[in-house]
Design a protein around this motif. Structure first.
Motif, PDB file in Angstrom:
ATOM      1  N   SER A 290       0.837  -1.198   0.000  1.00  0.00           N
ATOM      2  CA  SER A 290       0.000   0.000   0.000  1.00  0.00           C
ATOM      3  C   SER A 290       0.874   1.251   0.000  1.00  0.00           C
ATOM      4  O   SER A 290       2.031   1.230   0.379  1.00  0.00           O
ATOM      5  N   LYS A 291       0.266   2.339  -0.446  1.00  0.00           N
ATOM      6  CA  LYS A 291       0.978   3.618  -0.486  1.00  0.00           C
ATOM      7  C   LYS A 291       1.186   4.124   0.937  1.00  0.00           C
ATOM      8  O   LYS A 291       0.341   3.935   1.802  1.00  0.00           O
ATOM      9  N   PRO A 292       2.321   4.816   1.184  1.00  0.00           N
ATOM     10  CA  PRO A 292       2.527   5.408   2.511  1.00  0.00           C
ATOM     11  C   PRO A 292       1.422   6.424   2.808  1.00  0.00           C
ATOM     12  O   PRO A 292       0.972   7.139   1.909  1.00  0.00           O
ATOM     13  N   PRO A 293       0.971   6.500   4.059  1.00  0.00           N
ATOM     14  CA  PRO A 293      -0.110   7.429   4.407  1.00  0.00           C
ATOM     15  C   PRO A 293       0.179   8.873   4.009  1.00  0.00           C
ATOM     16  O   PRO A 293      -0.737   9.609   3.658  1.00  0.00           O
ATOM     17  N   VAL A 294       1.438   9.276   4.032  1.00  0.00           N
ATOM     18  CA  VAL A 294       1.760  10.662   3.676  1.00  0.00           C
ATOM     19  C   VAL A 294       1.411  10.940   2.218  1.00  0.00           C
ATOM     20  O   VAL A 294       0.978  12.040   1.874  1.00  0.00           O
ATOM     21  N   LEU A 295       1.569   9.954   1.361  1.00  0.00           N
ATOM     22  CA  LEU A 295       1.209  10.143  -0.046  1.00  0.00           C
ATOM     23  C   LEU A 295      -0.299  10.176  -0.225  1.00  0.00           C
ATOM     24  O   LEU A 295      -0.817  10.907  -1.069  1.00  0.00           O
ATOM     25  N   VAL A 296      -1.008   9.400   0.565  1.00  0.00           N
ATOM     26  CA  VAL A 296      -2.468   9.415   0.509  1.00  0.00           C
ATOM     27  C   VAL A 296      -2.985  10.784   0.954  1.00  0.00           C
ATOM     28  O   VAL A 296      -3.884  11.358   0.325  1.00  0.00           O
ATOM     29  N   ILE A 297      -2.410  11.323   2.017  1.00  0.00           N
ATOM     30  CA  ILE A 297      -2.817  12.645   2.508  1.00  0.00           C
ATOM     31  C   ILE A 297      -2.555  13.707   1.446  1.00  0.00           C
ATOM     32  O   ILE A 297      -3.410  14.547   1.171  1.00  0.00           O
ATOM     33  N   ALA A 298      -1.374  13.673   0.835  1.00  0.00           N
ATOM     34  CA  ALA A 298      -1.052  14.650  -0.218  1.00  0.00           C
ATOM     35  C   ALA A 298      -2.009  14.498  -1.401  1.00  0.00           C
ATOM     36  O   ALA A 298      -2.455  15.502  -1.973  1.00  0.00           O
ATOM     37  N   ALA A 299      -2.343  13.270  -1.746  1.00  0.00           N
ATOM     38  CA  ALA A 299      -3.269  13.048  -2.860  1.00  0.00           C
ATOM     39  C   ALA A 299      -4.654  13.603  -2.541  1.00  0.00           C
ATOM     40  O   ALA A 299      -5.299  14.223  -3.399  1.00  0.00           O
ATOM     41  N   VAL A 300      -5.115  13.405  -1.305  1.00  0.00           N
ATOM     42  CA  VAL A 300      -6.418  13.952  -0.902  1.00  0.00           C
ATOM     43  C   VAL A 300      -6.390  15.476  -0.951  1.00  0.00           C
ATOM     44  O   VAL A 300      -7.321  16.113  -1.451  1.00  0.00           O
TER      45      VAL A 300
ATOM     46  N   VAL B 110      -5.374  26.330  -6.543  1.00  0.00           N
ATOM     47  CA  VAL B 110      -4.614  25.118  -6.855  1.00  0.00           C
ATOM     48  C   VAL B 110      -3.149  25.279  -6.453  1.00  0.00           C
ATOM     49  O   VAL B 110      -2.556  24.364  -5.863  1.00  0.00           O
ATOM     50  N   LEU B 111      -2.574  26.433  -6.735  1.00  0.00           N
ATOM     51  CA  LEU B 111      -1.179  26.663  -6.350  1.00  0.00           C
ATOM     52  C   LEU B 111      -1.001  26.666  -4.833  1.00  0.00           C
ATOM     53  O   LEU B 111      -0.020  26.113  -4.320  1.00  0.00           O
ATOM     54  N   GLY B 112      -1.928  27.278  -4.102  1.00  0.00           N
ATOM     55  CA  GLY B 112      -1.845  27.276  -2.641  1.00  0.00           C
ATOM     56  C   GLY B 112      -1.880  25.864  -2.079  1.00  0.00           C
ATOM     57  O   GLY B 112      -1.127  25.520  -1.166  1.00  0.00           O
ATOM     58  N   GLY B 113      -2.747  25.031  -2.621  1.00  0.00           N
ATOM     59  CA  GLY B 113      -2.810  23.645  -2.175  1.00  0.00           C
ATOM     60  C   GLY B 113      -1.549  22.871  -2.504  1.00  0.00           C
ATOM     61  O   GLY B 113      -1.042  22.094  -1.688  1.00  0.00           O
ATOM     62  N   ALA B 114      -1.021  23.099  -3.691  1.00  0.00           N
ATOM     63  CA  ALA B 114       0.211  22.416  -4.081  1.00  0.00           C
ATOM     64  C   ALA B 114       1.390  22.857  -3.227  1.00  0.00           C
ATOM     65  O   ALA B 114       2.255  22.041  -2.884  1.00  0.00           O
ATOM     66  N   LEU B 115       1.409  24.147  -2.846  1.00  0.00           N
ATOM     67  CA  LEU B 115       2.496  24.646  -1.991  1.00  0.00           C
ATOM     68  C   LEU B 115       2.466  24.033  -0.604  1.00  0.00           C
ATOM     69  O   LEU B 115       3.475  24.039   0.102  1.00  0.00           O
ATOM     70  N   CYS B 116       1.339  23.503  -0.206  1.00  0.00           N
ATOM     71  CA  CYS B 116       1.241  22.804   1.076  1.00  0.00           C
ATOM     72  C   CYS B 116       1.492  21.310   0.903  1.00  0.00           C
ATOM     73  O   CYS B 116       2.287  20.715   1.621  1.00  0.00           O
TER      74      CYS B 116
ATOM     75  N   TYR C 229      -3.846  27.360   1.063  1.00  0.00           N
ATOM     76  CA  TYR C 229      -2.722  26.795   1.810  1.00  0.00           C
ATOM     77  C   TYR C 229      -3.171  26.427   3.226  1.00  0.00           C
ATOM     78  O   TYR C 229      -2.920  25.319   3.708  1.00  0.00           O
ATOM     79  N   GLY C 230      -3.852  27.358   3.889  1.00  0.00           N
ATOM     80  CA  GLY C 230      -4.345  27.093   5.245  1.00  0.00           C
ATOM     81  C   GLY C 230      -5.353  25.958   5.282  1.00  0.00           C
ATOM     82  O   GLY C 230      -5.343  25.128   6.199  1.00  0.00           O
ATOM     83  N   PHE C 231      -6.223  25.890   4.280  1.00  0.00           N
ATOM     84  CA  PHE C 231      -7.187  24.795   4.185  1.00  0.00           C
ATOM     85  C   PHE C 231      -6.468  23.451   4.106  1.00  0.00           C
ATOM     86  O   PHE C 231      -6.846  22.490   4.776  1.00  0.00           O
ATOM     87  N   CYS C 232      -5.419  23.385   3.304  1.00  0.00           N
ATOM     88  CA  CYS C 232      -4.674  22.132   3.178  1.00  0.00           C
ATOM     89  C   CYS C 232      -3.958  21.757   4.478  1.00  0.00           C
ATOM     90  O   CYS C 232      -3.841  20.573   4.806  1.00  0.00           O
ATOM     91  N   VAL C 233      -3.482  22.735   5.221  1.00  0.00           N
ATOM     92  CA  VAL C 233      -2.872  22.450   6.523  1.00  0.00           C
ATOM     93  C   VAL C 233      -3.913  21.829   7.465  1.00  0.00           C
ATOM     94  O   VAL C 233      -3.643  20.836   8.140  1.00  0.00           O
ATOM     95  N   ILE C 234      -5.107  22.401   7.476  1.00  0.00           N
ATOM     96  CA  ILE C 234      -6.176  21.866   8.334  1.00  0.00           C
ATOM     97  C   ILE C 234      -6.575  20.463   7.896  1.00  0.00           C
ATOM     98  O   ILE C 234      -6.756  19.570   8.732  1.00  0.00           O
ATOM     99  N   VAL C 235      -6.685  20.252   6.592  1.00  0.00           N
ATOM    100  CA  VAL C 235      -7.005  18.909   6.081  1.00  0.00           C
ATOM    101  C   VAL C 235      -5.929  17.915   6.514  1.00  0.00           C
ATOM    102  O   VAL C 235      -6.229  16.795   6.936  1.00  0.00           O
ATOM    103  N   GLN C 236      -4.683  18.329   6.446  1.00  0.00           N
ATOM    104  CA  GLN C 236      -3.592  17.446   6.876  1.00  0.00           C
ATOM    105  C   GLN C 236      -3.723  17.092   8.351  1.00  0.00           C
ATOM    106  O   GLN C 236      -3.587  15.934   8.732  1.00  0.00           O
ATOM    107  N   TRP C 237      -3.985  18.089   9.194  1.00  0.00           N
ATOM    108  CA  TRP C 237      -4.141  17.816  10.625  1.00  0.00           C
ATOM    109  C   TRP C 237      -5.265  16.821  10.864  1.00  0.00           C
ATOM    110  O   TRP C 237      -5.126  15.898  11.666  1.00  0.00           O
ATOM    111  N   LEU C 238      -6.381  17.037  10.197  1.00  0.00           N
ATOM    112  CA  LEU C 238      -7.534  16.155  10.392  1.00  0.00           C
ATOM    113  C   LEU C 238      -7.243  14.736   9.929  1.00  0.00           C
ATOM    114  O   LEU C 238      -7.603  13.760  10.609  1.00  0.00           O
TER     115      LEU C 238
END
Length: 124
Positions: A2-12, A37-43, A108-117
């Motif tokens: 399976s893919k590492p969880p960090v890659l799954v989080i980045a994909a989401v 899209v750029l803000g999300g990619a930067l995170c 960018y901030g949205f992606c940080v929150i998604v990552q935490w969750l």
């Protein structure tokens, strides 16, 4: 394997900002869409780099040598993440015109929150 969880989080994260960007683009806001899209990619991309770097190798070892290797991987991963994030923001602000800075930072901030969750959900 399976893919590492960090890659799954980045994909989401990238999927969510891509969907938001597509919706904004088709609703007539292409500059905001690109900024989102750029803000999300930067995170997501520097975090994926950190996760791959920090959690690679050193799994088979034991003792102090393995501990040093794990710590070194974390330091290198965090340094790389920091450099990638700074360079990414600098490149975006230097090269992308026009840009919606508010949408970039909100995304960018949205992606940080998604990552935490997602990380909190994985830990449970």
């Amino acid at each position: 394997m399976s893919k590492p969880p960090v890659l799954v989080i980045a994909a989401v994260q990238l999927l969510l900002v891509s969907l938001a960007g597509a919706g904004l683009h088709f609703s007539g806001a292409p500059v905001t869409a690109l900024s989102v899209v750029l803000g999300g990619a930067l995170c997501a991309l520097p975090n994926a780099y950190f996760g791959l770097r920090a959690f690679r190798g050193g799994r088979g070892g034991r003792g102090a040598r393995a501990s040093r290797q794990v710590l070194e991987n974390f330091y290198r991963g965090e340094t790389g993440k920091f450099v990638l994030t700074l360079a990414g923001f600098a490149a975006v602000f230097a090269a992308i015109k026009p840009l919606n800075p508010a949408a970039l930072f909100i995304s960018y901030g949205f992606c940080v929150i998604v990552q935490w969750l997602l990380v909190a959900r994985l830990v449970r």
